[in-house]
Design a protein around this motif. Structure first.
Motif, short mmCIF file in Angstrom:
data_model
loop_
_atom_site.label_atom_id
_atom_site.label_comp_id
_atom_site.label_asym_id
_atom_site.label_seq_id
_atom_site.Cartn_x
_atom_site.Cartn_y
_atom_site.Cartn_z
N GLN A 42 9.15 -5.45 -5.69
CA GLN A 42 9.90 -5.90 -6.86
C GLN A 42 8.94 -6.45 -7.91
N ALA A 43 9.50 -6.79 -9.07
CA ALA A 43 8.67 -7.36 -10.13
C ALA A 43 7.95 -8.60 -9.61
N GLY A 44 6.67 -8.71 -9.93
CA GLY A 44 5.85 -9.81 -9.44
C GLY A 44 4.99 -9.42 -8.26
N ASP A 45 5.29 -8.27 -7.63
CA ASP A 45 4.44 -7.75 -6.54
C ASP A 45 3.35 -6.86 -7.12
N TRP A 46 2.49 -6.39 -6.24
CA TRP A 46 1.39 -5.49 -6.61
C TRP A 46 1.49 -4.20 -5.80
N ILE A 47 0.97 -3.12 -6.37
CA ILE A 47 0.89 -1.84 -5.66
C ILE A 47 -0.55 -1.39 -5.61
N LYS A 48 -0.99 -0.96 -4.42
CA LYS A 48 -2.29 -0.33 -4.27
C LYS A 48 -2.05 1.08 -3.72
N PHE A 49 -2.56 2.09 -4.41
CA PHE A 49 -2.39 3.47 -3.97
C PHE A 49 -3.48 3.84 -2.98
N TYR A 60 0.58 13.71 4.21
CA TYR A 60 1.76 13.71 3.33
C TYR A 60 2.99 14.25 4.07
N SER A 61 2.81 15.38 4.75
CA SER A 61 3.93 15.99 5.48
C SER A 61 4.40 15.10 6.63
N ALA A 62 3.44 14.48 7.33
CA ALA A 62 3.78 13.63 8.47
C ALA A 62 4.54 12.39 8.02
N ILE A 63 4.07 11.76 6.95
CA ILE A 63 4.75 10.55 6.44
C ILE A 63 6.12 10.90 5.88
N GLU A 83 0.85 -1.19 0.00
CA GLU A 83 0.00 0.00 0.00
C GLU A 83 0.89 1.24 0.00
N VAL A 84 0.78 2.04 -1.06
CA VAL A 84 1.61 3.23 -1.22
C VAL A 84 0.74 4.48 -1.04
N PRO A 85 1.05 5.33 -0.05
CA PRO A 85 0.26 6.55 0.16
C PRO A 85 0.52 7.56 -0.95
N ALA A 95 11.87 10.40 6.25
CA ALA A 95 13.20 11.02 6.24
C ALA A 95 14.08 10.51 7.37
N HIS A 96 13.43 10.07 8.46
CA HIS A 96 14.18 9.55 9.62
C HIS A 96 14.20 8.02 9.65
N GLY A 97 13.74 7.41 8.56
CA GLY A 97 13.76 5.96 8.48
C GLY A 97 12.74 5.29 9.38
N GLU A 98 11.67 6.01 9.72
CA GLU A 98 10.68 5.51 10.66
C GLU A 98 9.35 5.13 10.01
N TYR A 99 9.30 5.16 8.67
CA TYR A 99 8.06 4.78 7.99
C TYR A 99 8.30 3.53 7.16
N GLN A 100 7.38 2.61 7.25
CA GLN A 100 7.49 1.36 6.51
C GLN A 100 6.21 1.12 5.73
N LEU A 101 6.36 0.78 4.47
CA LEU A 101 5.19 0.51 3.64
C LEU A 101 4.38 -0.65 4.20
#
Length: 242
Positions: free
Chosen positions: A208-215, A223-226, A95-97, A231-237
């Motif tokens: 990677q190739a073979g995966d799926w993306i949902k927006f 947006y600003s919070a994420i 899931e991609v914001p 930027a600090h490496g604290e967000y994970q998809l």
């Protein structure tokens, strides 16, 4: 048995293509991804590189260990007896914001007019669809995805823009993608994700190739919070399915 027809196409003394029917097809590409994995393990001493794409599998081999004729003969024999694994074809869903603010989605109105729908309907249609990653390429971390719903599958610009901001979420006909770095580009920009898609120190995205993306639609505050967390490496998809 492989359901698709394929041809062997020489691409040099140490490289060949296995070319499948010319189409953008999820099942065909899943077969190509599966073959890439199997061939890597089956011909570990002969193969030096293997690159799956939309409809081709490009294989480079070590000319010191085999010849084109010997290697292609082995491949043909392998494929003649190959039985695809129909149980392993779903892939992960990430899931991609995405913020569809007009500042980011500079082509929203044009694509909405193309589809004869409102901008709100366009965003809903774009964000409720799952996009299969056919291949990685063009830029580091750039995922070529599909399939964009026919109603909004607007062709790319006739003349590309000189600069597209990193994180821009775009479409070009039936294809979808996300620009990982500042780059020229002619795809239609619908929004922007706050996550970093590429850095020299961390060049491979989690998908990677073979995966799926949902927006997933977010507002400017999210947006600003994420972006700050990322930027600090604290967000994970988020992975919706594995």
């Amino acid at each position: 048995m492989i359901a698709y027809k394929y041809d062997f196409v020489p691409a040099g003394e140490q490289t060949l293509h296995i070319a499948f029917p010319e189409q953008i097809d999820v099942s065909e590409n899943q077969l190509i991804q599966e073959l890439a994995q199997q061939l890597r393990s089956r011909f570990i001493y002969e193969i030096t590189d293997i690159v799956p794409a939309y409809r081709t599998l490009t294989i480079s081999f070590d000319i010191r260990k085999t010849t084109y004729y010997e290697f292609s003969s082995k491949l043909k024999d392998f494929l003649a007896h190959y039985v695809p694994d129909t149980k392993n074809d779903h892939g992960r869903i990430f899931e991609v914001p995405v913020c569809y603010d007009s500042e980011f989605g500079i082509d929203l109105e044009d694509v909405a007019a193309f589809g004869n729908i409102s901008v709100e309907e366009l965003i809903k249609l774009h964000s409720t669809n799952n996009y299969f990653i056919y291949m990685m390429g063009f830029l580091p971390g750039f995922a070529f995805m599909g399939n964009v719903p026919d109603q909004i599958a607007m062709p790319r610009l006739s003349a590309p823009r000189a600069s597209i901001a990193p994180g821009s979420v775009a479409i070009a006909g039936k294809q979808a993608g996300m620009y990982p770095v500042d780059s020229p580009g002619g795809w239609r920009i619908l929004g922007r994700t706050p996550i970093t898609l590429y850095t020299p120190n961390n060049p491979l995205p989690p998908f990677q190739a073979g995966d799926w993306i949902k927006f997933s639609q977010i507002d400017r505050t999210d947006y600003s919070a994420i972006k700050e967390l990322d930027a600090h490496g604290e967000y994970q998809l988020k992975i919706i399915s594995e």
